[in-house]
Design a protein around this motif. Structure first.
Motif, mmCIF file in Angstrom:
data_model
loop_
_atom_site.group_PDB
_atom_site.id
_atom_site.type_symbol
_atom_site.label_atom_id
_atom_site.label_comp_id
_atom_site.label_asym_id
_atom_site.label_seq_id
_atom_site.Cartn_x
_atom_site.Cartn_y
_atom_site.Cartn_z
ATOM 1 N N UNK A 1 47.551 38.329 35.584
ATOM 2 C CA UNK A 1 48.648 39.283 35.766
ATOM 3 C C UNK A 1 48.106 40.701 35.934
ATOM 4 N N UNK A 2 47.028 41.008 35.207
ATOM 5 C CA UNK A 2 46.393 42.324 35.359
ATOM 6 C C UNK A 2 45.831 42.485 36.773
ATOM 7 N N UNK A 3 45.283 41.391 37.313
ATOM 8 C CA UNK A 3 44.750 41.443 38.675
ATOM 9 C C UNK A 3 45.871 41.661 39.674
ATOM 10 N N UNK A 4 46.989 40.938 39.456
ATOM 11 C CA UNK A 4 48.135 41.084 40.358
ATOM 12 C C UNK A 4 48.701 42.505 40.308
ATOM 13 N N UNK B 1 51.845 36.559 42.890
ATOM 14 C CA UNK B 1 50.391 36.704 42.953
ATOM 15 C C UNK B 1 49.724 36.115 41.703
ATOM 16 N N UNK B 2 50.383 36.259 40.551
ATOM 17 C CA UNK B 2 49.817 35.708 39.306
ATOM 18 C C UNK B 2 49.704 34.196 39.382
ATOM 19 N N UNK C 1 43.584 29.443 41.068
ATOM 20 C CA UNK C 1 42.169 29.601 41.422
ATOM 21 C C UNK C 1 41.278 29.812 40.205
ATOM 22 N N UNK C 2 41.829 30.492 39.205
ATOM 23 C CA UNK C 2 40.983 30.880 38.063
ATOM 24 C C UNK C 2 40.987 29.871 36.930
ATOM 25 N N UNK C 3 42.133 29.208 36.699
ATOM 26 C CA UNK C 3 42.225 28.283 35.574
ATOM 27 C C UNK C 3 41.768 26.891 35.985
#
Length: 459
Positions: free
Chosen positions: A272-275, A306-307, A313-315
């Motif tokens: 969420x911070x990235x989004x 976006x989250x 992709x990340x999890x």
């Protein structure tokens, strides 16, 4: 998508997430409860790093231990990929770190051969450049010893010597020269300056501020996963040195507390911070989307969308209904197959045992029947013999011809002896006359006397 071939390295919002190891008990619990909210064990080593590097530029990377310097260089060199973000490399990279790419069980000479062949050198090219690498490394006779016996300084010498003679486009040096001796470090810096004059791009990580100021044109100040400052070396390095002095002047407990807080922020970082960072970039564009600028709801939807996209992709993959069903079906199939195999094997064993016992019983019954038949025949013979001895005797003789022949021969011999005893003297005389000349003298006298008596009687 980044498309800038004029720059050597271009990064945009690059992140790197590592999954922290948990206890076996927790992993087992998470496996058995796939639909519960999974506890997050992630650690974000990089939290959205953006920068670019021009051709022929020497970039120094500074920061405290654990700030993400080595992680950034490993991503740029292609050792492992970024979690999210975009990265473009225009050129061949070669990384030098303490023992990077060296095979511990091989000798230094074999490592040179191995690394050069992996970089596309031919055997003739390897033979041509091998003496120069060995001479530059200053390892001498140790070049033929296994690398696992080398010190960290010797490994750095070997790694730098190999890289310096491979002519890469982008040189990445990860604290490799900080462990070497001053003489070799001075020679290495001369080589780096030579590469710099040739227009090669250099990425340099070091805890030595003097080395960074001497080599770097521009400095990236990494601070616990974030790019805190990016600019010319003569601007960034004074800021970094000042902050470093102030930080080191703090009491030990305050320093530890500060580092613990920063690491907690790295653990609490999320997609969420990235989004939200991507949303800020879109709003700062020269022509931002009107929906995003005017509607608060549109911004919230953008962040949510976006989250979700970044989360996939990340999890790591979660165990959903379909996967759970497949796992259960797999376990059931394996269990049923094992159960069927055991039952079939047991049935075959019992059947074989029963066949063996049946064959044994049949054999015993056959032997018993034969024995009873033989016994009945013997009883019948005994009865016949007791009722009619002559018939029984003849029957016995006929049944045992060999024994009868022997018995009759014995009877004949006995009968001959009895008849011989009952014969008159004349027969004895006749028989005596037929004796051979090899009679003993006594016997001859007896015979003569007998003849005299006989002749007297006749006269």
């Amino acid at each position: 998508m980044i498309d800038d071939e004029e720059k050597k390295i271009v990064t945009k919002n690059v992140t790197k997430r590592f999954e922290l190891e948990t206890s076996k008990k927790k992993r087992r619990k998470e496996l058995l409860t796939p639909f519960r909210k999974k506890e997050d064990h992630s650690f974000w080593s990089l939290k959205g790093v953006t920068f670019d590097v021009e051709p022929g530029e020497a970039v120094g990377v500074v920061g405290l231990n654990g700030s993400g310097k080595s992680t950034l260089l490993n991503i740029v060199s292609g050792i492992y990929p970024q979690t999210t973000g975009e990265l473009q490399i225009n050129g061949d990279t070669s990384i030098i770190s303490i023992g990077a790419g060296l095979k511990e069980n091989l000798s230094g000479r074999d490592n040179i051969d191995f690394k050069l062949l992996m970089m596309g050198f031919t055997n003739s090219q390897v033979k041509e450049v091998m003496p120069d690498i060995i001479e530059f490394s200053e390892l001498g006779d140790f070049i033929d010893q296994p690398v696992k016996t080398y010190s960290s300084g010797m490994k750095s010498k070997l790694g730098f010597s190999i890289m310096a003679h491979t002519n890469p486009d982008i040189m990445i040096i990860d604290e490799a020269l900080s462990v070497g001796d001053s003489t070799f470090a001075s020679k290495s810096f001369d080589k780096i300056r030579e590469f710099k004059k040739q227009g090669k791009t250099i990425f340099f990580v070091s805890h030595s501020n003097n080395q960074v100021k001497e080599i770097a044109d521009r400095v990236l100040w990494m601070h616990y996963g974030e790019l805190r400052e990016n600019g010319p070396a003569d601007v960034v390095m004074p800021h970094y040195i000042k902050w470093q002095k102030e930080f080191n002047a703090l009491p030990r407990k305050k320093r530890e507390k500060y580092m613990a807080q920063r690491k907690k922020l790295q653990r609490d970082f999320s997609v969420q911070d990235i989004a939200e960072a991507e949303l800020r970039e879109k709003l700062e564009e020269s022509n931002p989307d009107p929906k995003l600028t005017e509607s608060r709801k549109a911004r919230a939807e953008f962040v949510t969308k976006e989250s979700k996209k970044l989360s996939k992709r990340s999890n790591p993959a979660r165990l959903g209904w379909v996967n759970l069903f497949i796992v259960i079906a797999l376990f059931f199939t394996i269990g049923y197959t094992a159960y069927t195999s055991v039952n079939n094997a047991e049935a075959q064993r019992i059947e074989a045992k029963q066949k063996k016992e049946s064959a044994k019983k049949a054999k015993l019954a056959s032997e018993k029947k034969a024995s009873e038949k033989k016994k009945s025949e013997k009883n019948a013979t005994d009865i016949i013999t007791s009722e009619n001895p002559a018939v029984g005797q003849s029957q016995v003789d006929s049944e045992t011809p060999a024994a009868s022949s022997d018995d009759s021969g014995s009877q004949l011999d006995a009968g001959s002896q009895e008849n011989a005893g009952n014969q008159p003297d004349t027969n004895s005389q006749t028989d005596t006359g037929n004796q051979p000349d090899s009679q003993t003298p006594g016997d001859a006298t007896d015979v003569q006397g007998t003849n005299d008596v006989s002749s007297d009687g006749v006269n």
